[in-house]
Write an enzyme that holds these catalytic residues in place. Structure first.
Site, short mmCIF file in Angstrom:
data_model
loop_
_atom_site.label_atom_id
_atom_site.label_comp_id
_atom_site.label_asym_id
_atom_site.label_seq_id
_atom_site.Cartn_x
_atom_site.Cartn_y
_atom_site.Cartn_z
N HIS A 7 -11.26 -2.89 3.65
CA HIS A 7 -11.22 -2.46 5.05
C HIS A 7 -11.98 -1.16 5.31
CE1 HIS A 7 -8.28 -0.22 2.87
NE2 HIS A 7 -8.11 0.60 3.89
N ASP A 8 -12.61 -0.60 4.28
CA ASP A 8 -13.37 0.65 4.45
C ASP A 8 -14.87 0.44 4.29
OD1 ASP A 8 -11.03 2.16 4.79
OD2 ASP A 8 -10.80 2.42 2.62
N ASP A 40 -3.12 4.69 -2.41
CA ASP A 40 -4.21 5.20 -1.59
C ASP A 40 -4.79 6.48 -2.21
OD1 ASP A 40 -5.56 4.89 1.08
OD2 ASP A 40 -4.77 6.91 1.36
N GLU A 66 -6.60 3.34 -5.89
CA GLU A 66 -7.87 3.39 -5.16
C GLU A 66 -8.62 4.64 -5.61
OE1 GLU A 66 -9.87 3.90 -0.74
OE2 GLU A 66 -8.10 5.02 -1.33
N ASP A 95 0.87 -1.17 0.00
CA ASP A 95 0.00 0.00 0.00
C ASP A 95 0.91 1.22 0.00
OD1 ASP A 95 -2.32 1.64 0.52
OD2 ASP A 95 -3.21 -0.14 1.47
#
Ligand code: NOJ
Length: 536
Positions: free
Chosen positions: A330-331, A206, A269, A104
């Site tokens: 994870h969001d 990200d 993302e 990430d």
């Protein structure tokens, strides 16, 4: 050699990505938080699932204000996760298994504890001042404009030291870097090269669509659809804070860094409507290889809407642009909670039979659900700042359920988030040997996808969406594979719409269907999905 043979596709087109949230995968140190030695221990599990690509959420040094998405050193490893030697061993063990590692990369903002920001805030003349976004107060002393933070409140934080505000799209502990500054660009490309030199196989970037902001700092307009149920951030349309035209130059530069090395991958993302999303493939595909496609995360579970979205996406992709699909991360609330345990199997079948690289979120392969978090257990800063709007991300970040022992075999210590109450039933060990389990179902679908070029790289053709039914065909030169999914809780029938005279079932959500033939009428039970090879 035929052009459309599997060997002519890149690894990231053929393989499946598995996201690990490292705090919750496996804790070997006993502090209740997952770590790199824990991941190493579980590599054979992932390999045996049939998955070759692992993406790990941030593992860098960080004050953990946003659980690692606030990086204070881009080229280190947080001691909580292990050492650089552990990381090197992890990478080595992954490569030994012929697998790939995606890190990430969090370039939009650093931690406020990063030495660049510490230096930047010292004075207006600091050599690092322009590495962040500083502005004078508005004439009334308030923030320079109306930009909001995703995590609640103004996006601007006043700093007494120099009587200016700095911009932070997320927490005030996450100041945005100024990507218009070439020095920032070079420093971040240096970070990318550091990891690429080590041998990492790519990055998930990200909030890629946030990187550049309007250089005139214009106010964002109001969002006409806003209601009180929404996050306060949605009061505005992000016209001047995200998806700015110049962001594509930055993405192209990142891609050039990636292309200095062999066969590495750039994932972005990006939460945007499809027309804007596909722009991130870049001009002549010189942008991200895979701009994450979150439609299955955000759309209602409705056959017609999903078919329309697939078709629109397929139609919008640039030539050579490779699709991808994501069910969870994870969001966002876990898929088994969003659609229910039975439909989670349909979702898995959809994810693993659509055209494009699938991403699986850890734990979804055993049907993990959101875990309810008591108010005094809340960890997520988003929930702390904007309570009561259903924005807590802790429920989907709970420890992986390995076995029926204490703490599901995740840790010997106190887990940082509570475990699901049913882990004694719902865990890897129990499901591995049970033929009817979710895990065995995932393994079967993964093996089928990896064995059949029609599913792995073949064409997609819509067949129908009607009521709760969604059907399509995937085809290679040799084979045609038919997929039909019942997204509803009652039986459904296909007859005149069947696009073949005979097919043989390769996989089903329900027991006892495999190997059976399909012809004139297909009677699907509630929550049933079928994958069948067309033979006539
Ligand atoms: C997106 C990440 O996925 C999320 O977890 C994080 O809070 C924000 N970016 C800010 O970095």
């Amino acid at each position: 050699m035929k052009e459309r043979e599997p060997e002519n596709y890149k690894w990231w087109q053929k393989e499946i990505v598995y996201q690990i949230y490292p705090r919750s995968y496996k804790d070997n140190s006993g502090d209740g938080i997952g770590d790199l030695p824990g991941i190493i221990e579980k590599l054979d599990y992932i390999k045996d699932l049939g998955i070759k690509v692992i993406w790990i959420s941030p593992i860098y040094p960080s004050p953990m204000a946003d659980f690692g998405y606030d990086v204070s050193d881009y080229t280190g490893i947080h001691p909580m996760f292990g050492t650089m030697e552990d990381f090197d061993r992890l990478l080595d063990e992954i490569h030994k298994r012929n697998m790939k590692l995606i890190l990430d990369f969090v370039p939009n903002h650093s931690s406020n504890m990063h030495e660049w920001f510490q230096e930047s805030r010292k004075s207006k003349d600091s050599p690092k001042r322009d590495c962040y976004i500083w502005k004078d107060p508005a004439p009334d002393g308030g923030p320079p404009n109306n930009w909001l933070s995703v995590f609640g409140g103004s996006g601007w934080e006043y700093d007494e030291e120099t009587n200016q505000y700095y911009y932070h799209a997320f927490l005030k502990e996450q100041p945005d870097l100024n990507w218009r500054n070439p020095e920032v660009q070079e420093a971040m490309f240096h970070v990318m090269r550091f990891w690429l030199e080590k041998g990492v196989d790519g990055f998930r970037v990200d909030v890629m669509w946030h990187l550049i902001k309007d250089d005139q700092f214009r106010d964002n307009p109001p969002n006409p659809d806003y209601t009180k149920d929404y996050s306060p951030y949605d009061k505005h349309l992000q016209a001047f804070t995200t998806d700015q035209p110049e962001v594509h130059d930055i993405v192209e530069k990142m891609r050039s860094v990636i292309d200095e090395y062999d066969e590495r991958l750039l994932i972005g993302e990006i939460y945007l409507p499809v027309e804007q999303l596909v722009e991130y493939y870049g001009k002549d595909n010189r942008g991200a290889h895979l701009p994450f496609n979150f439609q299955l995360v955000v759309l209602p579970w409705d056959a017609r809407k999903i078919e329309a979205a697939i078709n629109k996406y397929e139609g919008a992709l640039p030539p050579e642009g490779w699709p991808n699909w994501v069910l969870g991360n994870h969001d966002n609330s876990r898929i088994a909670t969003r659609v229910g345990a039975k439909q989670a199997r349909i979702a898995a079948m959809l994810l693993l039979t659509l055209r494009g690289t699938p991403t699986i979120y850890y734990g979804d392969e055993i049907g993990m659900e959101d875990v309810s978090i008591a108010p005094d257990q809340v960890q997520d800063p988003q929930e702390k700042n904007i309570p009561g709007k259903g924005l807590n991300r802790d429920p989907e970040r709970t420890p992986m359920q390995w076995n029926a022992s204490e703490n599901a075999g995740f840790t010997n210590g106190n887990p940082w988030l509570p475990l699901m109450g049913n882990f004694k039933e719902l865990n890897v060990e129990k499901q591995w040997d049970s033929e009817e389990s979710m895990l065995s179902f995932y393994r079967k679908l993964i093996a089928l996808r990896q064995k059949e070029p029609a599913l792995q790289i073949g064409n997609y053709r819509p067949v129908l969406s009607k009521g709760n039914l969604l059907a399509y065909i995937r085809s290679s030169e040799e084979k045609k594979i038919f997929i039909t999914l019942n997204l509803g809780n009652s039986g459904a029938v296909m007859d005149s719409e069947i696009p073949f005279s005979k097919a043989v079932i390769l996989a089903s959500t329900h027991a006892g269907r495999e190997g059976k033939s399909l012809n004139k009428t297909i009677d699907l039970q509630a929550n049933e999905g079928l994958v069948a090879e067309i033979t006539e």
